[in-house]
Motif scaffolding. Structure first.
Motif, PDB file in Angstrom:
ATOM      1  N   THR A  75     -23.801   4.779   2.164  1.00  0.00           N
ATOM      2  CA  THR A  75     -23.729   3.530   1.403  1.00  0.00           C
ATOM      3  C   THR A  75     -22.292   3.029   1.335  1.00  0.00           C
ATOM      4  O   THR A  75     -22.033   1.824   1.462  1.00  0.00           O
ATOM      5  CB  THR A  75     -24.287   3.740  -0.014  1.00  0.00           C
ATOM      6  N   SER A  76     -21.346   3.957   1.145  1.00  0.00           N
ATOM      7  CA  SER A  76     -19.931   3.568   1.160  1.00  0.00           C
ATOM      8  C   SER A  76     -19.522   3.052   2.534  1.00  0.00           C
ATOM      9  O   SER A  76     -18.732   2.107   2.647  1.00  0.00           O
ATOM     10  CB  SER A  76     -19.049   4.761   0.775  1.00  0.00           C
ATOM     11  N   LEU A  77     -20.080   3.667   3.582  1.00  0.00           N
ATOM     12  CA  LEU A  77     -19.796   3.191   4.938  1.00  0.00           C
ATOM     13  C   LEU A  77     -20.348   1.781   5.138  1.00  0.00           C
ATOM     14  O   LEU A  77     -19.703   0.934   5.769  1.00  0.00           O
ATOM     15  CB  LEU A  77     -20.393   4.158   5.958  1.00  0.00           C
ATOM     16  N   CYS A  78     -21.538   1.516   4.587  1.00  0.00           N
ATOM     17  CA  CYS A  78     -22.104   0.163   4.660  1.00  0.00           C
ATOM     18  C   CYS A  78     -21.232  -0.829   3.895  1.00  0.00           C
ATOM     19  O   CYS A  78     -21.019  -1.965   4.342  1.00  0.00           O
ATOM     20  CB  CYS A  78     -23.522   0.153   4.096  1.00  0.00           C
ATOM     21  N   ALA A  79     -20.734  -0.394   2.736  1.00  0.00           N
ATOM     22  CA  ALA A  79     -19.839  -1.260   1.966  1.00  0.00           C
ATOM     23  C   ALA A  79     -18.572  -1.559   2.758  1.00  0.00           C
ATOM     24  O   ALA A  79     -18.071  -2.695   2.758  1.00  0.00           O
ATOM     25  CB  ALA A  79     -19.495  -0.601   0.633  1.00  0.00           C
ATOM     26  N   SER A  80     -18.059  -0.551   3.449  1.00  0.00           N
ATOM     27  CA  SER A  80     -16.871  -0.767   4.279  1.00  0.00           C
ATOM     28  C   SER A  80     -17.184  -1.717   5.432  1.00  0.00           C
ATOM     29  O   SER A  80     -16.389  -2.604   5.763  1.00  0.00           O
ATOM     30  CB  SER A  80     -16.365   0.570   4.827  1.00  0.00           C
ATOM     31  N   ALA A  81     -18.366  -1.529   6.046  1.00  0.00           N
ATOM     32  CA  ALA A  81     -18.751  -2.407   7.158  1.00  0.00           C
ATOM     33  C   ALA A  81     -18.928  -3.845   6.691  1.00  0.00           C
ATOM     34  O   ALA A  81     -18.652  -4.792   7.435  1.00  0.00           O
ATOM     35  CB  ALA A  81     -20.046  -1.899   7.791  1.00  0.00           C
ATOM     36  N   ALA A 443      -5.558  -4.858   7.276  1.00  0.00           N
ATOM     37  CA  ALA A 443      -6.506  -5.094   6.190  1.00  0.00           C
ATOM     38  C   ALA A 443      -7.869  -4.491   6.509  1.00  0.00           C
ATOM     39  O   ALA A 443      -8.566  -4.002   5.611  1.00  0.00           O
ATOM     40  CB  ALA A 443      -6.639  -6.593   5.939  1.00  0.00           C
ATOM     41  N   THR A 444      -8.247  -4.518   7.781  1.00  0.00           N
ATOM     42  CA  THR A 444      -9.511  -3.899   8.185  1.00  0.00           C
ATOM     43  C   THR A 444      -9.485  -2.406   7.917  1.00  0.00           C
ATOM     44  O   THR A 444     -10.453  -1.827   7.401  1.00  0.00           O
ATOM     45  CB  THR A 444      -9.767  -4.152   9.681  1.00  0.00           C
ATOM     46  N   VAL A 445      -8.365  -1.779   8.264  1.00  0.00           N
ATOM     47  CA  VAL A 445      -8.230  -0.340   8.003  1.00  0.00           C
ATOM     48  C   VAL A 445      -8.311  -0.069   6.504  1.00  0.00           C
ATOM     49  O   VAL A 445      -9.028   0.832   6.050  1.00  0.00           O
ATOM     50  CB  VAL A 445      -6.901   0.179   8.586  1.00  0.00           C
ATOM     51  N   GLY A 446      -7.594  -0.870   5.714  1.00  0.00           N
ATOM     52  CA  GLY A 446      -7.628  -0.670   4.271  1.00  0.00           C
ATOM     53  C   GLY A 446      -8.999  -0.910   3.678  1.00  0.00           C
ATOM     54  O   GLY A 446      -9.491  -0.114   2.868  1.00  0.00           O
ATOM     55  N   GLY A 447      -9.642  -2.016   4.088  1.00  0.00           N
ATOM     56  CA  GLY A 447     -10.961  -2.330   3.554  1.00  0.00           C
ATOM     57  C   GLY A 447     -12.034  -1.351   3.976  1.00  0.00           C
ATOM     58  O   GLY A 447     -13.064  -1.221   3.309  1.00  0.00           O
ATOM     59  N   THR A 448     -11.814  -0.646   5.092  1.00  0.00           N
ATOM     60  CA  THR A 448     -12.791   0.334   5.569  1.00  0.00           C
ATOM     61  C   THR A 448     -12.522   1.726   5.018  1.00  0.00           C
ATOM     62  O   THR A 448     -13.439   2.427   4.577  1.00  0.00           O
ATOM     63  CB  THR A 448     -12.773   0.386   7.110  1.00  0.00           C
ATOM     64  N   VAL A 449     -11.262   2.124   5.018  1.00  0.00           N
ATOM     65  CA  VAL A 449     -10.912   3.502   4.674  1.00  0.00           C
ATOM     66  C   VAL A 449     -10.895   3.728   3.163  1.00  0.00           C
ATOM     67  O   VAL A 449     -11.367   4.767   2.676  1.00  0.00           O
ATOM     68  CB  VAL A 449      -9.545   3.865   5.300  1.00  0.00           C
ATOM     69  N   PHE A 450     -10.373   2.779   2.408  1.00  0.00           N
ATOM     70  CA  PHE A 450     -10.225   2.996   0.967  1.00  0.00           C
ATOM     71  C   PHE A 450     -11.569   3.257   0.271  1.00  0.00           C
ATOM     72  O   PHE A 450     -11.652   4.173  -0.565  1.00  0.00           O
ATOM     73  CB  PHE A 450      -9.508   1.802   0.333  1.00  0.00           C
ATOM     74  N   PRO A 451     -12.641   2.483   0.538  1.00  0.00           N
ATOM     75  CA  PRO A 451     -13.919   2.819  -0.113  1.00  0.00           C
ATOM     76  C   PRO A 451     -14.448   4.204   0.258  1.00  0.00           C
ATOM     77  O   PRO A 451     -15.015   4.903  -0.594  1.00  0.00           O
ATOM     78  CB  PRO A 451     -14.862   1.715   0.386  1.00  0.00           C
ATOM     79  N   VAL A 452     -14.255   4.606   1.515  1.00  0.00           N
ATOM     80  CA  VAL A 452     -14.727   5.934   1.924  1.00  0.00           C
ATOM     81  C   VAL A 452     -13.914   7.026   1.231  1.00  0.00           C
ATOM     82  O   VAL A 452     -14.466   8.025   0.742  1.00  0.00           O
ATOM     83  CB  VAL A 452     -14.641   6.072   3.458  1.00  0.00           C
TER      84      VAL A 452
END
Length: 488
Positions: A75-81, A443-452
């Motif tokens: 679910t966190s991965l989906c949120a990142s996606a 920003a993509t890295v931050g928006g993807t990695v931080f939630p995970v």
């Protein structure tokens, strides 16, 4: 004779009675140009406010996860996606530089709308195929939304910059803040749509909420409605952007026909000021921009600051309910439903109110946006430090905690507005799309990695204490780096 050539004029004979009306609309008479500017401003806001629908994933992620039996990590991965494509704008920036904002906005908004609608038809299955399909469609939604917002915001920046250079329409300096603020209101708009769907779905929605093993009508109806909202608002807004004619707002008209920068860019690559001037007065290929970016340490500092500035609020945006519940310790509170809409309003306030004030201060006192970004990053770092202290001492839920959580939304609004503005000022409008695309990779890295990372910390310690510390450290480094850029 008042009409200037326009790509749409070839279609005029096919429009029948609308021929004369559209011909007048495309006319260059001052009053009609003012009308076109008003239509364009509304169109940019329509594209922007729907460009953030993907940020409302947390509003329906619970029903989606339970009905599809998704694990917390997935679910966190989906949120990142759902936000990754919004910030990975290098392809969109390249398309913007080549085709302009109108074609990019029309194509991107169509992709986002069709992907949202397609998401509502994913079959009920716990197999890997359905999960991969969900992930893919969320990525397409975020790519389309991000590219559409890139087109709208870039057009607003071009208008404001060109008008400032020509000393015309000084009120247009507020247009980027208004367009960016419209996207800030998207989560509030999205939550209103979801509330409307739940109220109209009635007993079916209640049954789906009570029994997630049955038909997941609630989240499907929400996603489908959001898709049709994009078709009804964002796509027409993108079409109305035909009022935008890029040559009206392009700076340095005399250099429009210059060829790309010859390689190597400079005989002496250490001559940064001359190299920077070359980036602002000539069109550069993607290879030229890549060479420049790879040799500029200040650009990497900007990328780190942007990664931390976007990743931290995006983590909050995708985990707001869980973060608030961590402070509530299982207690019920109206803030569980209000936090995201109010956070969205604070985000819009950071864009419109603070952004407008900064635009006025820049004109009057010469305020430097990079210094403002440095101070805002350090302020948000201190905000997360206070949250960590309150969490470590098991402080009772209070208005102070709500204020600190909402402050992330205000700072996020400032970041979303000022970082692209700084890129436009430093590297010029001609190659804005490419430079902005490279910065958006961070920003993509931050928006993807931080939630995970936040999900991992929460699973390990059943709380977000270490995540607050992690965010504060990243933001402090970014703020110090931005201050170094100012001094440099």
């Amino acid at each position: 004779r008042c009409c200037t050539p326009h790509p749409c004029t070839v279609l005029l004979p096919l429009l029948g009675p609308a021929h004369s009306v559209l011909r007048l609309y495309l006319c260059s008479h001052p009053l009609l140009m003012l009308l076109r500017r008003a239509v364009l401003s509304v169109a940019l806001c329509c594209v922007a406010i729907c460009g953030g629908f993907v940020n409302g994933f947390d509003l329906y992620s619970g029903p989606l996860a339970r009905s599809m039996a998704l694990s917390p990590t997935f679910t966190s991965l989906c949120a990142s996606a759902s936000v990754a494509g919004t910030f990975f704008l290098l392809p969109a920036g390249t398309l913007y530089d080549k085709y302009g904002p109108v074609k990019l906005a029309i194509g991107a908004s169509s992709v986002a709308a069709s992907s949202f609608i397609g998401l509502s038809f994913v079959p009920d299955s716990t197999g890997p195929g359905a999960r991969v399909l969900i992930l893919l469609l969320l990525l397409l939604v975020s790519f389309g939304s991000g590219a559409a917002f890139c087109a709208a915001f870039s057009a607003a920046l071009s208008i404001a910059t060109a008008d400032a250079a020509n000393d015309e329409r000084k009120s247009s300096k507020y247009l980027p803040a208004v367009v960016s603020g419209s996207m800030g209101l998207s989560v509030m708009f999205c939550s209103s749509v979801i509330a409307l769907v739940e109220s109209t779905a009635g007993d079916q929605c209640d049954a789906a909420q009570a029994n997630y093993s049955g038909d997941s009508v609630c989240w499907r109806a929400v996603v489908r409605t959001l898709g049709f909202m994009l078709l009804g608002i964002q796509v027409p807004g993108a079409l109305a952007m035909l009022a935008y004619r890029r040559r009206d707002y392009a700076q340095l008209q005399s250099t429009d026909t210059l060829p790309p920068v010859e390689r190597p860019l400079l005989p002496d690559p250490t001559d940064r000021p001359q190299l920077l001037r070359r980036t602002t007065d000539r069109r550069m290929t993607l290879r030229d921009v890549s060479s420049y970016v790879a040799s500029d340490p200040a650009f990497f500092v900007l990328c780190w600051a942007y990664m931390a500035a976007i990743g931290s609020p995006i983590w909050f945006l995708t985990s707001a309910s869980s973060i608030l519940d961590d402070f509530l310790r299982g207690e019920d509170s109206p803030w569980l439903k209000l936090i995201l809409p109010v956070w969205s309003g604070c985000n819009a306030a950071g864009n419109i109110v603070i952004g407008g004030a900064l635009a006025a201060l820049k004109v009057r006192f010469g305020v430097r946006y990079q210094a403002v970004l440095a101070v805002t990053s350090l302020l948000l770092a201190g905000d997360f430090v206070l949250l960590a202290v309150l969490r470590a001492h098991d402080a009772a839920f209070s208005s102070l905690i709500v204020f600190l959580l909402l402050l992330t939304g205000t700072c996020f609004g400032v970041f979303v507005l000022l970082f692209p503005t700084v890129i436009s000022e430093v590297y010029g409008d001609r190659n804005f799309g490419k430079f902005y695309g490279f910065v958006q990779i961070a920003a993509t890295v931050g928006g993807t990695v931080f939630p995970v990372i936040g999900s991992r910390f929460h699973s390990a310690e059943h709380g977000y204490l270490y995540m607050y510390i992690f965010c504060s450290v990243c933001l402090a480094i970014g703020g110090a780096g931005m201050w170094w850029r100012v001094k440099r």
